[in-house]
Design an enzyme around this catalytic site. Structure first.
Site, mmCIF file in Angstrom:
data_model
loop_
_atom_site.group_PDB
_atom_site.id
_atom_site.type_symbol
_atom_site.label_atom_id
_atom_site.label_comp_id
_atom_site.label_asym_id
_atom_site.label_seq_id
_atom_site.Cartn_x
_atom_site.Cartn_y
_atom_site.Cartn_z
ATOM 1 N N LYS A 52 -53.804 -29.803 24.908
ATOM 2 C CA LYS A 52 -53.328 -30.005 23.533
ATOM 3 C C LYS A 52 -52.346 -28.913 23.144
ATOM 4 O O LYS A 52 -51.245 -29.188 22.658
ATOM 5 C CB LYS A 52 -54.508 -29.988 22.551
ATOM 6 C CG LYS A 52 -54.086 -29.837 21.092
ATOM 7 C CD LYS A 52 -55.260 -29.856 20.137
ATOM 8 C CE LYS A 52 -55.862 -28.513 19.817
ATOM 9 N NZ LYS A 52 -55.109 -27.706 18.828
ATOM 10 N N ASN A 53 -52.756 -27.662 23.345
ATOM 11 C CA ASN A 53 -51.933 -26.571 22.822
ATOM 12 C C ASN A 53 -50.632 -26.377 23.595
ATOM 13 O O ASN A 53 -49.702 -25.756 23.077
ATOM 14 C CB ASN A 53 -52.764 -25.283 22.729
ATOM 15 C CG ASN A 53 -53.803 -25.392 21.616
ATOM 16 O OD1 ASN A 53 -53.690 -26.259 20.749
ATOM 17 N ND2 ASN A 53 -54.807 -24.541 21.644
ATOM 18 N N CYS B 53 -56.896 -26.720 11.756
ATOM 19 C CA CYS B 53 -58.300 -26.449 11.423
ATOM 20 C C CYS B 53 -58.412 -25.304 10.430
ATOM 21 O O CYS B 53 -57.705 -24.301 10.538
ATOM 22 C CB CYS B 53 -59.090 -26.092 12.673
ATOM 23 S SG CYS B 53 -59.314 -27.476 13.786
ATOM 24 N N ARG C 5 -55.123 -17.667 9.003
ATOM 25 C CA ARG C 5 -54.072 -18.273 9.823
ATOM 26 C C ARG C 5 -52.676 -18.081 9.200
ATOM 27 O O ARG C 5 -51.909 -19.044 9.047
ATOM 28 C CB ARG C 5 -54.352 -19.754 10.089
ATOM 29 C CG ARG C 5 -55.715 -20.011 10.672
ATOM 30 C CD ARG C 5 -55.839 -21.367 11.301
ATOM 31 N NE ARG C 5 -55.260 -21.423 12.640
ATOM 32 C CZ ARG C 5 -55.272 -22.492 13.407
ATOM 33 N NH1 ARG C 5 -55.829 -23.596 12.990
ATOM 34 N NH2 ARG C 5 -54.711 -22.468 14.611
ATOM 35 N N ASP D 148 -61.499 -20.633 21.340
ATOM 36 C CA ASP D 148 -61.675 -22.092 21.257
ATOM 37 C C ASP D 148 -62.917 -22.578 22.005
ATOM 38 O O ASP D 148 -63.332 -23.722 21.845
ATOM 39 C CB ASP D 148 -60.433 -22.813 21.792
ATOM 40 C CG ASP D 148 -59.197 -22.506 20.967
ATOM 41 O OD1 ASP D 148 -59.347 -22.038 19.826
ATOM 42 O OD2 ASP D 148 -58.077 -22.719 21.466
ATOM 43 N N ARG E 230 -58.210 -35.072 17.109
ATOM 44 C CA ARG E 230 -56.976 -34.293 17.164
ATOM 45 C C ARG E 230 -56.839 -33.588 18.510
ATOM 46 O O ARG E 230 -55.742 -33.204 18.897
ATOM 47 C CB ARG E 230 -56.953 -33.236 16.046
ATOM 48 C CG ARG E 230 -56.706 -33.821 14.677
ATOM 49 C CD ARG E 230 -56.396 -32.742 13.650
ATOM 50 N NE ARG E 230 -55.823 -31.595 14.315
ATOM 51 C CZ ARG E 230 -56.316 -30.353 14.273
ATOM 52 N NH1 ARG E 230 -57.371 -30.097 13.551
ATOM 53 N NH2 ARG E 230 -55.742 -29.389 14.917
HETATM 54 N N1 EPU Z 1 -52.007 -14.190 12.793
HETATM 55 C C1 EPU Z 1 -51.467 -13.485 11.749
HETATM 56 N N2 EPU Z 1 -50.135 -13.625 11.498
HETATM 57 C C2 EPU Z 1 -49.337 -14.425 12.253
HETATM 58 C C3 EPU Z 1 -49.899 -15.141 13.318
HETATM 59 C C4 EPU Z 1 -51.252 -15.014 13.580
HETATM 60 O O1 EPU Z 1 -52.151 -12.744 11.055
HETATM 61 O O2 EPU Z 1 -48.147 -14.519 11.978
HETATM 62 C C5 EPU Z 1 -53.452 -14.092 13.051
HETATM 63 C C6 EPU Z 1 -54.151 -15.410 12.695
HETATM 64 O O3 EPU Z 1 -54.510 -15.434 11.330
HETATM 65 C C7 EPU Z 1 -55.345 -15.416 13.617
HETATM 66 C C8 EPU Z 1 -54.862 -14.665 14.861
HETATM 67 O O4 EPU Z 1 -53.693 -13.941 14.445
HETATM 68 O O5 EPU Z 1 -56.396 -14.714 13.028
HETATM 69 C C9 EPU Z 1 -54.545 -15.533 16.049
HETATM 70 O O6 EPU Z 1 -53.550 -16.441 15.739
HETATM 71 P P1 EPU Z 1 -52.572 -17.101 16.812
HETATM 72 O O7 EPU Z 1 -51.241 -17.123 16.206
HETATM 73 O O8 EPU Z 1 -52.735 -16.497 18.170
HETATM 74 O O9 EPU Z 1 -53.171 -18.568 16.875
HETATM 75 P P2 EPU Z 1 -52.401 -19.927 16.609
HETATM 76 O O10 EPU Z 1 -51.109 -19.905 17.287
HETATM 77 O O11 EPU Z 1 -52.476 -20.258 15.173
HETATM 78 C C10 EPU Z 1 -53.266 -21.079 18.776
HETATM 79 C C11 EPU Z 1 -54.006 -22.346 19.072
HETATM 80 C C12 EPU Z 1 -55.437 -22.213 18.591
HETATM 81 C C13 EPU Z 1 -56.083 -21.026 19.299
HETATM 82 C C14 EPU Z 1 -55.246 -19.757 19.086
HETATM 83 C C15 EPU Z 1 -55.771 -18.569 19.856
HETATM 84 C C16 EPU Z 1 -52.255 -23.991 18.885
HETATM 85 C C17 EPU Z 1 -51.655 -25.112 18.119
HETATM 86 N N3 EPU Z 1 -53.333 -23.441 18.361
HETATM 87 O O12 EPU Z 1 -53.357 -20.911 17.363
HETATM 88 O O13 EPU Z 1 -56.091 -23.398 18.969
HETATM 89 O O14 EPU Z 1 -57.352 -20.807 18.758
HETATM 90 O O15 EPU Z 1 -53.886 -19.999 19.479
HETATM 91 O O16 EPU Z 1 -55.846 -18.863 21.206
HETATM 92 O O17 EPU Z 1 -51.769 -23.636 19.951
HETATM 93 C C18 EPU Z 1 -57.781 -25.030 18.881
HETATM 94 O O18 EPU Z 1 -57.224 -25.595 19.839
HETATM 95 O O19 EPU Z 1 -58.920 -25.374 18.485
HETATM 96 C C19 EPU Z 1 -57.095 -23.931 18.212
HETATM 97 C C20 EPU Z 1 -57.443 -23.490 17.003
#
Ligand code: EPU
Length: 435
Positions: A41-42, A134, A139, A322, A414
């Site tokens: 997915k990601n 989610c 986030r 995850d 999803r």
């Molecule tokens: N964060 C910030 N500021 C930013 C970006 C992130 O404070 O600008 C914080 C977030 O609030 C969070 C942490 O950093 O606490 C990690 O965020 P990250 O950006 O790494 O996660 P993401 O890109 O929002 C992706 C996956 C998630 C997975 C995370 C960590 C996608 C679409 N989503 O999220 O997947 O948990 O990386 O590996 O790629 C899932 O599949 O269930 C899922 C939530």
């Protein structure tokens, strides 16, 4: 009313219907046979927005999940031509137009915000509303926006709407405060056509990012640093073509491996990249779970006694957040008290409420839970609060005595491709039902 099979689920995924929102499971069945893992997915959700940087691209092994469908809707709205042939997706962006991506499109998934980087690179302007996804923590996406600014863009925010624009984008050295997956992807996309060289330090090194780099380079981008924490992007003037196969979903694989170590008899999880699950396997070994890695397969068996463990989530290659909620269900089976600390998200324990209703004893204390095992779970009516909480409940339902009803399954759809069929084929009693 009883519904059966793949067609119904696909209609649900494609239309996002709300009328059919329950999964029922009769627990206690032995699972054996093979489950084939779908594309990640990601990965898919970053590859699809990235495709607009090129003209005609092919993405193989695209999972059948509603997040992909939500991206398809955004691309169609932007006049991009898409065609599915089985799990191959052909994307032709030659007639694409730039339009505001409003709430109606952006809130359906988190990855809608990858259009920030992609449209900024392609049109030097993007107007887009807040992303969805989610509800598991704050986030925020400040690192993304700061990164765009470092490349020369201006960011304006009016309520939920963001306007990001630039006369030109120029390469910069960007150090992320935290190795955010989303920020690494978005800045990389924005920098593909920037003048000069961009470096992203403290970048995320998740395998899905490597998959994206592989794809962009196949279309002519010059990006190095795959699987490392420093990504370097040498700006190019255009991309053309591009082909990629989505890597297997390591979280889906982990989820079914958990189903196997709880209920399996030679349950084989196929098309896995075991190297992407090292920390997860370490914990299963520590617990005394029975699994054997054979090439790209993992063969699992139920064992009676498991040891309690302590787990702390971390960025890759640490224990994936995850898989935190799914493995909580396994911790319930251990002989003693396990602890689990969530370090990535502030609100990722919503599964525990429903697990407790099914008979578990889990205490939350700040960012840590204590899981008291062993537990005999009982079927109940439970609700999916987010995607991986849903996975934790499916695993609980498969082990529980009696029938479990899981509501709000839109979250599950999803991220888990063909869930009902994959589990039915290995002996689970699981089906969809209308309200
Ligand atoms: N964060 C910030 N500021 C930013 C970006 C992130 O404070 O600008 C914080 C977030 O609030 C969070 C942490 O950093 O606490 C990690 O965020 P990250 O950006 O790494 O996660 P993401 O890109 O929002 C992706 C996956 C998630 C997975 C995370 C960590 C996608 C679409 N989503 O999220 O997947 O948990 O990386 O590996 O790629 C899932 O599949 O269930 C899922 C939530």
């Amino acid at each position: 009313m009883l519904q059966s099979g793949i067609i119904v689920l696909e209609i649900y995924v494609e239309n996002g219907c709300d009328y059919m929102d329950m999964i029922k499971v009769v627990g206690g069945q032995t699972l054996s046979g093979k489950i084939y893992i779908s594309g990640s997915k990601n990965s898919a959700v970053s590859l699809i927005p990235a495709a607009i940087l090129s003209d005609k691209v092919v993405i193989e092994k695209v999972p059948k999940i509603s997040d992909v469908n939500s991206l398809k809707e955004i691309l169609e709205y932007l006049n991009v031509d898409l065609k599915f042939d089985g799990d191959k997706l052909y994307i032709d962006s030659t007639s694409m137009v730039n339009k505001d991506i409003t709430n109606e499109y952006s809130t359906k998934l988190r990855a809608s915000y990858y259009f920030m980087g992609a449209l900024l690179a392609k049109f030097k302007k993007v107007v887009i509303s807040l992303p969805g996804g989610c509800s598991i923590g704050k986030r925020s996406f400040d690192f993304h926006l700061n990164g765009f600014e470092r490349l020369g863009a201006k960011v304006n925010n009016d309520g939920d709407l963001y306007t990001i624009s630039a006369n030109k984008l120029v390469g910069a050295n960007i150090k992320l405060p935290f190795p955010s997956v989303g920020a690494t992807v978005n800045i990389m996309l924005a920098a593909v056509f920037a003048e000069g060289v961009t470096t992203i330090e403290n970048a995320a090194s998740e395998p899905e990012i490597g998959n994206l780099i592989e794809f962009l380079n196949s279309a002519g981008a010059k990006i190095s640093g795959k699987d490392t924490t420093k990504v370097t992007i040498i700006g190019v003037s255009n991309l053309s073509g591009g082909k990629v196969k989505v890597i297997p979903d390591r979280i889906e694989a982990g989820t079914y491996i958990l189903a196997g170590v709880m209920n399996g008899e030679n349950l084989e999880i196929c098309d896995v990249r075991p190297d992407n699950l090292t920390s997860f396997f370490d914990k299963l070994r520590e617990m005394g779970a029975s699994f054997e890695i054979k090439g790209n397969s993992v063969i699992t068996n139920k064992v009676e006694h498991l040891k309690p463990v302590s787990i702390e989530t971390a960025v890759y290659p640490g224990f994936a957040t995850d898989l935190q909620q799914p493995i909580t269900t396994l911790l319930l089976m251990a002989d003693g008290v396990s602890t689990l600390r969530e370090t990535i998200y502030e609100n990722r324990f919503q599964n525990t409420k429903y697990l407790n209703e099914m008979g578990a004893n889990i205490e939350i204390n700040g960012d840590t839970i204590r899981v008291y095992g062993p537990t005999k779970l009982k079927g109940k009516v439970v609700k999916t609060s987010d995607l991986r909480a849903g996975a934790a409940l499916i695993l609980a339902a498969l082990s529980a005595e009696g029938e479990t009803t899981i509501t709000d399954i839109k979250h599950l759809l999803r991220g888990y491709s063909d869930l009902i069929n994959k589990l039915t084929n290995v002996g689970a009693k699981i089906w969809l039902e209308n309200e």
